[in-house]
Design an enzyme around this catalytic site. Structure first.
Site, PDB file in Angstrom:
ATOM      1  N   HIS A 234       0.819  -1.216   0.000  1.00 31.82           N
ATOM      2  CA  HIS A 234       0.000   0.000   0.000  1.00 31.82           C
ATOM      3  C   HIS A 234       0.847   1.257   0.000  1.00 31.82           C
ATOM      4  CE1 HIS A 234       0.106   1.319   4.303  1.00 31.82           C
ATOM      5  NE2 HIS A 234       0.173   0.048   4.596  1.00 31.82           N
ATOM      6  N   ASP A 246       5.686   2.186   7.332  1.00 37.40           N
ATOM      7  CA  ASP A 246       4.328   1.720   7.008  1.00 37.40           C
ATOM      8  C   ASP A 246       3.670   2.692   6.037  1.00 37.40           C
ATOM      9  OD1 ASP A 246       1.847   0.554   6.908  1.00 37.40           O
ATOM     10  OD2 ASP A 246       1.271   1.112   8.950  1.00 37.40           O
ATOM     11  N   GLU A 279      -5.488   1.724   1.817  1.00 34.11           N
ATOM     12  CA  GLU A 279      -5.356   0.549   2.687  1.00 34.11           C
ATOM     13  C   GLU A 279      -5.653   0.926   4.123  1.00 34.11           C
ATOM     14  OE1 GLU A 279      -3.273  -2.478   5.282  1.00 34.11           O
ATOM     15  OE2 GLU A 279      -3.122  -0.300   5.244  1.00 34.11           O
ATOM     16  N   GLU A 280      -5.144   2.104   4.514  1.00 30.62           N
ATOM     17  CA  GLU A 280      -5.226   2.494   5.926  1.00 30.62           C
ATOM     18  C   GLU A 280      -6.640   2.861   6.369  1.00 30.62           C
ATOM     19  OE1 GLU A 280      -3.024   1.910   7.954  1.00 30.62           O
ATOM     20  OE2 GLU A 280      -1.003   2.232   7.163  1.00 30.62           O
ATOM     21  N   ASP A 308       4.116  -5.096   3.401  1.00 32.63           N
ATOM     22  CA  ASP A 308       3.538  -4.016   4.205  1.00 32.63           C
ATOM     23  C   ASP A 308       4.335  -3.955   5.506  1.00 32.63           C
ATOM     24  OD1 ASP A 308       1.986  -2.203   5.520  1.00 32.63           O
ATOM     25  OD2 ASP A 308       0.128  -3.375   5.459  1.00 32.63           O
ATOM     26  N   HIS A 412       1.962   3.995  13.034  1.00 33.83           N
ATOM     27  CA  HIS A 412       0.829   4.908  12.886  1.00 33.83           C
ATOM     28  C   HIS A 412       1.004   6.212  13.656  1.00 33.83           C
ATOM     29  CE1 HIS A 412      -2.252   1.789  11.176  1.00 33.83           C
ATOM     30  NE2 HIS A 412      -1.177   1.931  10.451  1.00 33.83           N
TER      31      HIS A 412
HETATM   32 ZN    ZN Z   1       0.512  -0.921   6.459  1.00 33.02          ZN
END
Ligand code: ZN
Length: 464
Positions: A234, A246, A279-280, A308, A412
Site C-alpha cells: 500500500h 508503514d 489501505e489504511e 507491508d 501509525h
Molecule cells: Zn501498512
C-alpha cells in the site's frame, strides 16, 4: 537441481537491488510528506504526490502505467454521548452511523428472540415512534436492524453486544442508507438497560464523505499474461504521519524491484506491480481492484506477493503463514489460505535462511492487501518485520534487537520517519521481494510452485 535457472535469475535480480536505492525512494516519500503537512494519507495532496512519484519513476523506466481511480466513503465521528435515566453510559458509534446534535426519547427494548430486530414483526405490539430502540447484536447485519427500526419511527438505535469485549467494532456498511444514529454498548450495559429502561439522550458528531483515490499498476510487456506474478504494497500512510516504514518500505522494495527487473525482461511469466490506495482506511484499493476483475482475470493471477512494513526499527523476520503451521487464537476462525501459499512461504523461509535469519509466522489475519486476493482464491505470501506488538525475549535472542519493546514503536505515529527505518531489515527483506519476484517470474512449477491455470479456483467478490 530443481528450478536452477529460476534460482540463478532470482539471485541475480536480488544482487542488483541495493539498500541505498530503496532508501532513495524512502527519502523521496519523506520529502513528499514534509511538503504536505507531514502526511501521505489518501484524500490529501501528499497521497496524490506519492502516486505521481511512483508513476513517474515507472514511466521513466519504460513501463506502461495505469492509475485507475476509485471512490470510497469515509466515516469520521467524535465520541458518542449517551445517557439513560440521567446517567452516562459508555457507547461507540457504528461506522457510517448518522450523527445528531442532540436527541431524546424513551428507551424501548426490542423483544428478545433468535433474530433480534431483524424483521418488522419482531416489534409486533411495541410502539417505536419517537423511541430509542435497544436491540441485541447478532443474526442479521446491523444495517437491516437500523433500517427496520427507522421505518417504524425510532429516532436512534442502541446495539447491545452479545459477547464480552472491551470495545465493539461494527459497520453499517459503506453503501448503507443510514437515517438514524446507531451506537453500541457492552453486553453488561445492554442487560442492565433492558432490565431498567428510562429516558435517553444522545449526542453524536458524525460525518460520512466520499473521496477519490488511485491505485498504481504496471506490468512487464514480456512473459505470459495468463500466468501473472503479482506483487504489491500500500502506498498511503495514516493521517497521523508520513508512513515511511508503514508502508514506504514495501513501496520502495517493490518499486526498485520493478526498476531492476525492467519493463521487458526475459521472463516466462509477466510481472504486475501494484501500489494500493486507501489501505489504511479499510483495505479499499486492493479490494476495489479485485472486484474489478472477472473470473478469467482472477485466474490470470498465479500468485500475489504482499509487502507491508519491512524495515521496522526493532525488526522481526516474519513470513505470512501459508502452510498454516501456527494455530490461530481461541475463538478465531482460521483464515482462507489458498493452495500454493505454502510454497510461497517455503520460498521466503529458504531465502531468509540464506540471509542468516530464521523466519517465524505471521497470520493471514486480514490486516493488509493480500486479503482481497486470498478471499478470491489467489495464493499469497510475503514478508513482514513487525508492527505495534512487542518483540519477545526469545525473538530478541533469535534476531537481536530489544525485547519487550515494539517491533515498530512509531507505528501509525508522526515519528514513522526516514531516520528510523532499519537498513539491515530493509536490505534483507527488500532483497526477498526481488528474489521471490525473479524466481516465480521464471518458474511457477516444482515443489514451491502454484496450481496450473486450469486447476485454479477463483471466486468473484461481490462489488461494493
Ligand atoms: Zn501498512
Amino acid at each position: 537441481m530443481e528450478n536452477k535457472a529460476a534460482r540463478e535469475f532470482a539471485s541475480d535480480l536480488r544482487g542488483r537491488l541495493t539498500v541505498d536505492a530503496m532508501m532513495g525512494h524512502l527519502a523521496a516519500l519523506q520529502q513528499i510528506a514534509d511538503a504536505h503537512d507531514g502526511t501521505r494519507a489518501v484524500g490529501t495532496p501528499g497521497y496524490d504526490a506519492s502516486v505521481d512519484y511512483v508513476a513517474d519513476v515507472l514511466r521513466d523506466n519504460g513501463f506502461d502505467v495505469q492509475t485507475p481511480e476509485f471512490q470510497t466513503r469515509v466515516f469520521e465521528a467524535g465520541d458518542a454521548i449517551l445517557t439513560v435515566s440521567g446517567a452516562a453510559v459508555a457507547a461507540n458509534p457504528l461506522n457510517f452511523s448518522a450523527g445528531t446534535p442532540g436527541l431524546s426519547g424513551p428507551l424501548v427494548p426490542a423483544p428478545a428472540d433468535d433474530t433480534p430486530g431483524c424483521a418488522p414483526d419482531d416489534y409486533a405490539g411495541v410502539a417505536l415512534e419517537g423511541a430509542v430502540v435497544l436491540v441485541d447484536r447478532g443474526s442479521c447485519p446491523f444495517q437491516q436492524k437500523q433500517s427496520i427500526a427507522a421505518k417504524l419511527g425510532a429516532v436512534a438505535m442502541v446495539v447491545a453486544n452479545n459477547v464480552d469485549e472491551e470495545k465493539m467494532g461494527g459497520t453499517l456498511g459503506e453503501d448503507a442508507e443510514v437515517t438514524i444514529p446507531v451506537v453500541s454498548v457492552s453486553k453488561a450495559d445492554g442487560a442492565r438497560l433492558r432490565a431498567a429502561p428510562g429516558p435517553v439522550t444522545l449526542k453524536l458528531d458524525a460525518k460520512t464523505s466520499t473521496i477519490s483515490a488511485r491505485n498504481v499498476l504496471a506490468q512487464t510487456s514480456t512473459g505470459s499474461a495468463r500466468n501473472v506474478v503479482m506483487v504489491g504494497g500500500h502506498l498511503d500512510s495514516v493521517r497521523e504521519g508520513p508512513g515511511i516504514n508503514d508502508n514506504g518500505s514495501g513501496v520502495a522494495a517493490v518499486l526498485e524491484t520493478a526498476i531492476r527487473l525492467g519493463h521487458a525482461p526475459p521472463v516466462n511469466h509477466a510481472v504486475r506491480f501494484a501500489f494500493w490506495g486507501a489501505e489504511e482506511i479499510g483495505i479499499v484499493g486492493s479490494r476495489k481492484y479485485i472486484e474489478s476483475l472477472d473470473v478469467e482475470g482472477l485466474k490470470d493471477i498465479a500468485l500475489y506477493l504482499n509487502f507491508d512494513m519491512i524495515g521496522s526499527p526493532n525488526p522481526g523476520y516474519f513470513t505470512y503463514d501459508g502452510n498454516q503451521s501456527t494455530a490461530v487464537g481461541r475463538g478465531e476462525s482460521p483464515p482462507r489460505v489458498p493452495e500454493g501459499s505454502a510454497g510461497i512461504e517455503r520460498t521466503f523461509v529458504d531465502y531468509l535462511e540464506s540471509a542468516g535469519k530464521t523466519a517465524e509466522d505471521t497470520s493471514f489475519d486480514g490486516r493488509s492487501d493480500y486479503d482481497g486476493f486470498t478471499m478470491a482464491g489467489i495464493p499469497a505470501g510475503g514478508l513482514f518485520s513487525g508492527a505495534e506488538e512487542d518483540k519477545s525475549p526469545a525473538q530478541a535472542d533469535l534476531w537481536g534487537g530489544t525485547a519487550n519493546e515494539p517491533f515498530d514503536p512509531n507505528y501509525h505515529k508522526d515519528t514513522d520517519t526516514l531516520d528510523r527505518v532499519d537498513r539491515v531489515a530493509l536490505d534483507i527483506n527488500g532483497g526477498g521481494v526481488a528474489y521471490a519476484v525473479g524466481f516465480y517470474a521464471q518458474d511457477l512449477g516444482g515443489r514451491n510452485g502454484m496450481p496450473a491455470r486450469e486447476d485454479r479456483t477463483r471466486h468473484e467478490l461481490s462489488g461494493g
